[in-house]
Structure formats: structure tokens, C-alpha cells
Design an enzyme around this catalytic site. Sequence first.
Site, PDB file in Angstrom:
ATOM      1  N   SER A  94       0.829  -1.206   0.000  1.00  0.00           N
ATOM      2  CA  SER A  94       0.000   0.000   0.000  1.00  0.00           C
ATOM      3  C   SER A  94       0.868   1.262   0.000  1.00  0.00           C
ATOM      4  O   SER A  94       0.418   2.317  -0.416  1.00  0.00           O
ATOM      5  CB  SER A  94      -0.891   0.010   1.236  1.00  0.00           C
ATOM      6  OG  SER A  94      -0.085  -0.045   2.400  1.00  0.00           O
TER       7      SER A  94
ATOM      8  N   CYS B  74       2.603  -6.949   1.561  1.00  0.00           N
ATOM      9  CA  CYS B  74       1.591  -6.301   2.398  1.00  0.00           C
ATOM     10  C   CYS B  74       0.767  -7.419   3.021  1.00  0.00           C
ATOM     11  O   CYS B  74       0.211  -8.254   2.294  1.00  0.00           O
ATOM     12  CB  CYS B  74       0.708  -5.419   1.512  1.00  0.00           C
ATOM     13  SG  CYS B  74      -0.733  -4.745   2.356  1.00  0.00           S
ATOM     14  N   ASN B  75       0.716  -7.450   4.339  1.00  0.00           N
ATOM     15  CA  ASN B  75      -0.044  -8.514   5.006  1.00  0.00           C
ATOM     16  C   ASN B  75      -1.535  -8.392   4.716  1.00  0.00           C
ATOM     17  O   ASN B  75      -2.223  -9.383   4.523  1.00  0.00           O
ATOM     18  CB  ASN B  75       0.183  -8.449   6.515  1.00  0.00           C
ATOM     19  CG  ASN B  75       1.578  -8.866   6.892  1.00  0.00           C
ATOM     20  OD1 ASN B  75       1.822 -10.018   7.210  1.00  0.00           O
ATOM     21  ND2 ASN B  75       2.526  -7.951   6.840  1.00  0.00           N
ATOM     22  N   THR B  76      -2.020  -7.150   4.713  1.00  0.00           N
ATOM     23  CA  THR B  76      -3.452  -6.928   4.501  1.00  0.00           C
ATOM     24  C   THR B  76      -3.872  -7.479   3.137  1.00  0.00           C
ATOM     25  O   THR B  76      -4.868  -8.200   3.019  1.00  0.00           O
ATOM     26  CB  THR B  76      -3.749  -5.410   4.565  1.00  0.00           C
ATOM     27  OG1 THR B  76      -3.163  -4.891   5.757  1.00  0.00           O
ATOM     28  CG2 THR B  76      -5.224  -5.126   4.554  1.00  0.00           C
TER      29      THR B  76
ATOM     30  N   GLU C 247       4.690   5.785   8.252  1.00  0.00           N
ATOM     31  CA  GLU C 247       4.701   6.576   7.013  1.00  0.00           C
ATOM     32  C   GLU C 247       5.166   8.011   7.277  1.00  0.00           C
ATOM     33  O   GLU C 247       5.675   8.681   6.385  1.00  0.00           O
ATOM     34  CB  GLU C 247       3.310   6.591   6.357  1.00  0.00           C
ATOM     35  CG  GLU C 247       2.884   5.262   5.759  1.00  0.00           C
ATOM     36  CD  GLU C 247       3.357   5.045   4.310  1.00  0.00           C
ATOM     37  OE1 GLU C 247       3.555   6.024   3.586  1.00  0.00           O
ATOM     38  OE2 GLU C 247       3.530   3.866   3.933  1.00  0.00           O
TER      39      GLU C 247
ATOM     40  N   CYS D 226       2.488  -6.684   9.855  1.00  0.00           N
ATOM     41  CA  CYS D 226       2.266  -5.603   8.891  1.00  0.00           C
ATOM     42  C   CYS D 226       3.658  -5.161   8.477  1.00  0.00           C
ATOM     43  O   CYS D 226       4.525  -4.960   9.338  1.00  0.00           O
ATOM     44  CB  CYS D 226       1.496  -4.452   9.526  1.00  0.00           C
ATOM     45  SG  CYS D 226       1.436  -2.974   8.476  1.00  0.00           S
ATOM     46  N   THR D 227       3.868  -5.011   7.191  1.00  0.00           N
ATOM     47  CA  THR D 227       5.227  -4.726   6.717  1.00  0.00           C
ATOM     48  C   THR D 227       5.682  -3.312   7.069  1.00  0.00           C
ATOM     49  O   THR D 227       6.850  -2.979   6.893  1.00  0.00           O
ATOM     50  CB  THR D 227       5.348  -4.971   5.200  1.00  0.00           C
ATOM     51  OG1 THR D 227       4.332  -4.197   4.530  1.00  0.00           O
ATOM     52  CG2 THR D 227       5.166  -6.439   4.878  1.00  0.00           C
ATOM     53  N   HIS D 228       4.758  -2.479   7.570  1.00  0.00           N
ATOM     54  CA  HIS D 228       5.175  -1.158   8.058  1.00  0.00           C
ATOM     55  C   HIS D 228       5.820  -1.233   9.444  1.00  0.00           C
ATOM     56  O   HIS D 228       6.512  -0.306   9.854  1.00  0.00           O
ATOM     57  CB  HIS D 228       3.968  -0.215   8.165  1.00  0.00           C
ATOM     58  CG  HIS D 228       3.565   0.400   6.865  1.00  0.00           C
ATOM     59  ND1 HIS D 228       2.934  -0.298   5.872  1.00  0.00           N
ATOM     60  CD2 HIS D 228       3.707   1.673   6.398  1.00  0.00           C
ATOM     61  CE1 HIS D 228       2.693   0.521   4.853  1.00  0.00           C
ATOM     62  NE2 HIS D 228       3.148   1.719   5.150  1.00  0.00           N
TER      63      HIS D 228
ATOM     64  N   TYR E  59      -4.385   0.463   3.385  1.00  0.00           N
ATOM     65  CA  TYR E  59      -5.253  -0.650   2.983  1.00  0.00           C
ATOM     66  C   TYR E  59      -5.905  -1.276   4.223  1.00  0.00           C
ATOM     67  O   TYR E  59      -6.972  -1.863   4.136  1.00  0.00           O
ATOM     68  CB  TYR E  59      -4.425  -1.755   2.303  1.00  0.00           C
ATOM     69  CG  TYR E  59      -4.017  -1.511   0.863  1.00  0.00           C
ATOM     70  CD1 TYR E  59      -4.244  -0.301   0.213  1.00  0.00           C
ATOM     71  CD2 TYR E  59      -3.390  -2.531   0.144  1.00  0.00           C
ATOM     72  CE1 TYR E  59      -3.852  -0.115  -1.108  1.00  0.00           C
ATOM     73  CE2 TYR E  59      -3.001  -2.359  -1.173  1.00  0.00           C
ATOM     74  CZ  TYR E  59      -3.227  -1.154  -1.796  1.00  0.00           C
ATOM     75  OH  TYR E  59      -2.834  -0.979  -3.106  1.00  0.00           O
ATOM     76  N   GLY E  60      -5.233  -1.132   5.369  1.00  0.00           N
ATOM     77  CA  GLY E  60      -5.601  -1.906   6.558  1.00  0.00           C
ATOM     78  C   GLY E  60      -6.922  -1.550   7.193  1.00  0.00           C
ATOM     79  O   GLY E  60      -7.395  -2.260   8.068  1.00  0.00           O
TER      80      GLY E  60
HETATM   81  N1  DGL Z   1       1.899  -2.649   4.970  1.00  0.00           N
HETATM   82  C1  DGL Z   1       0.585  -3.170   4.990  1.00  0.00           C
HETATM   83  C2  DGL Z   1       0.496  -4.507   5.680  1.00  0.00           C
HETATM   84  O1  DGL Z   1       1.474  -5.223   5.719  1.00  0.00           O
HETATM   85  C3  DGL Z   1      -0.601  -2.342   5.328  1.00  0.00           C
HETATM   86  C4  DGL Z   1      -0.521  -0.961   5.776  1.00  0.00           C
HETATM   87  C5  DGL Z   1      -1.815  -0.271   5.408  1.00  0.00           C
HETATM   88  O2  DGL Z   1      -1.903   0.164   4.259  1.00  0.00           O
HETATM   89  O3  DGL Z   1      -2.742  -0.234   6.241  1.00  0.00           O
HETATM   90  O4  DGL Z   1      -0.538  -4.895   6.160  1.00  0.00           O
END
Ligand code: DGL
Length: 275
Positions: free
Chosen positions: A12, A74-76, A154, A189-191, A43-44
Site C-alpha cells: 500500500s 503487504c499482510n493486509t 509513514e 504488517c510490513t510497516h 489498505y488496513g
Molecule cells: N503494509 C501493509 C500490511 O502489511 C498495510 C498498511 C496499510 O496500508 O494499512 O498490512
Amino acid sequence: MSDERAIGVFDSGMGGLTVLRALRDSLPQEDLVYLGDTARLPYGTKSADTVTAYALQATRQLLRHDVKMVVIACNTASAVAIQPLAKQHAPLPVIGVVEPGARAGVAATQTNRIGVLATESTVKGGAYARAISALAPDVQIRQQPCALFVALAEEGWGDDAIAEAAASRYLKPLFDDPGTAPDTLVLGCTHFPVLAPAISRVLGDGVTLVDSAATTAESVAAALAEHGLATNDRSNGTERFFATDAPERFARVGGLFFGSPIDATAVELVDLQLT
Ligand code: DGL
């Protein structure tokens, strides 16, 4: 045989750059194309249908660059879209981050108690709980949505007092009762890896933090070998970056996630609605 096409990676926003960094470290010969859908982040907090539609558009964009594999960093999006995506683009190999993250968590726990920190949508869909239970049915899983972590990451505020305050608040319910407290936390979550130092300061010793970046890179290497897609004939792969909004910001903050500076003039703007 050497397949010199690039590996496509999307998220995302910038979080997937933590996965790109692991891919760069373990597969230095591969070309990598990264797409951050910065215009539509996060996206989450969105529905599964919306995230699936976005993931299909991102994949179509990557395929314009003739990628040989797609990594959903992205996990989501992995949680909701890996099956429709793999089906629509078969036989293109599609690798997600949830199963590798679950594997890393199961490998790390000593007490069979794992906590998962993720976005609301990943927690709600239960993909981590299913993936962990499939690998280790006896593991107790507690999940905690941490939507604010995405915004902090972010913003480039992953390692400061504000991140620590948010971490204490989110982690409290998981660690209130020492009898059920996890010994391993999966950053689902990759963030979140950019918040790992702040989270560790709140937790102190005794809790292992794992993320899916390294195990995803292992899955990618295995899939390249299995499908005969590895690049063998050169030593230095390249990276190409695309963002759907604010490429200068993507480069500036993205360097924190990628672990090396990203040249702003090299980030290309794309419109996924046109793909
Ligand atoms: N980096 C994304 C993940 O791994 C999602 C972050 C987002 O867009 O909410 O879920």
C-alpha cells in the site's frame, strides 16, 4: 538457464520496502520492481473487496514490466487477495507475507504463545490465526490491531517517544496477565519493522519480535528455484520504484524502510486506475 526478468513487489505504501530490503540482501543478482500505492494508503482499514481490487490493479501494473513473479509485500493484501490474484494470473508465482510471517513466529516461540500485531483488516480476517494454527495447532494466538503504527511509520516517526506511547497503549492488553502473555510477537504488517526498536523498549527483554521479511525472502528464493526462474548470470541486480502519489515523499521516507537512500528522481509516478 538464467531468467533475467525482474521480481515485482507491491504494498500500500512504503512498508513493503522492508521486504524489498530482505530480497535485496538475499538475492543480490535479481532485478526488483517495487510499487507503493501511496495514493490509496492505508489498505488496513478498507474492506476485503476494495483491497482485492487494488491488489489486482497493482499486479497488472507490475506485469507491464514483464515481471516473472509477484511478491505481495503487504499482510493486509496477502490475507485477502493472494488466492484471487494467483488464480487470475496462473501460472505466475505469487508469494504473500502471511505464511512466511506465521512460520517465523512458530519457529521463535518457546512457550507456544504468540501475539500478532497487524492492521484492523488483517486481524479481522483471521489469516494469521489460520496460518499459525495450520503450522502449530497447539499455539495460543492473541491478535492486536495497531492502525496508528502505519501512520507513524509513514510519517517517519517509527523510533521516538510518540511511537513508544502508542506501543505501550496497544501492547497493554496482550501483556496484562503474565499467565497468558506471549513470548513472541509477530509484526504482521510490513510497516511495523521500523517501529521495532520502540516496541522493544516498551517490552524489555524476554519477548522476541519477528517479521516476515527474511522468511518471505526465503520463500521467494525457493520459488525461483522451483520454477527455474532464478537469474544466475550477473552479480548486481537493480531496483526500480513506482508510487501512485508523492514520489518525492516516497523517496525521502522510503529510505528509512529500505535501509538505503532512494533517489527521488528515480521514483516514477503511475496511475493504477488506468492499468
Ligand atoms: N503494509 C501493509 C500490511 O502489511 C498495510 C498498511 C496499510 O496500508 O494499512 O498490512
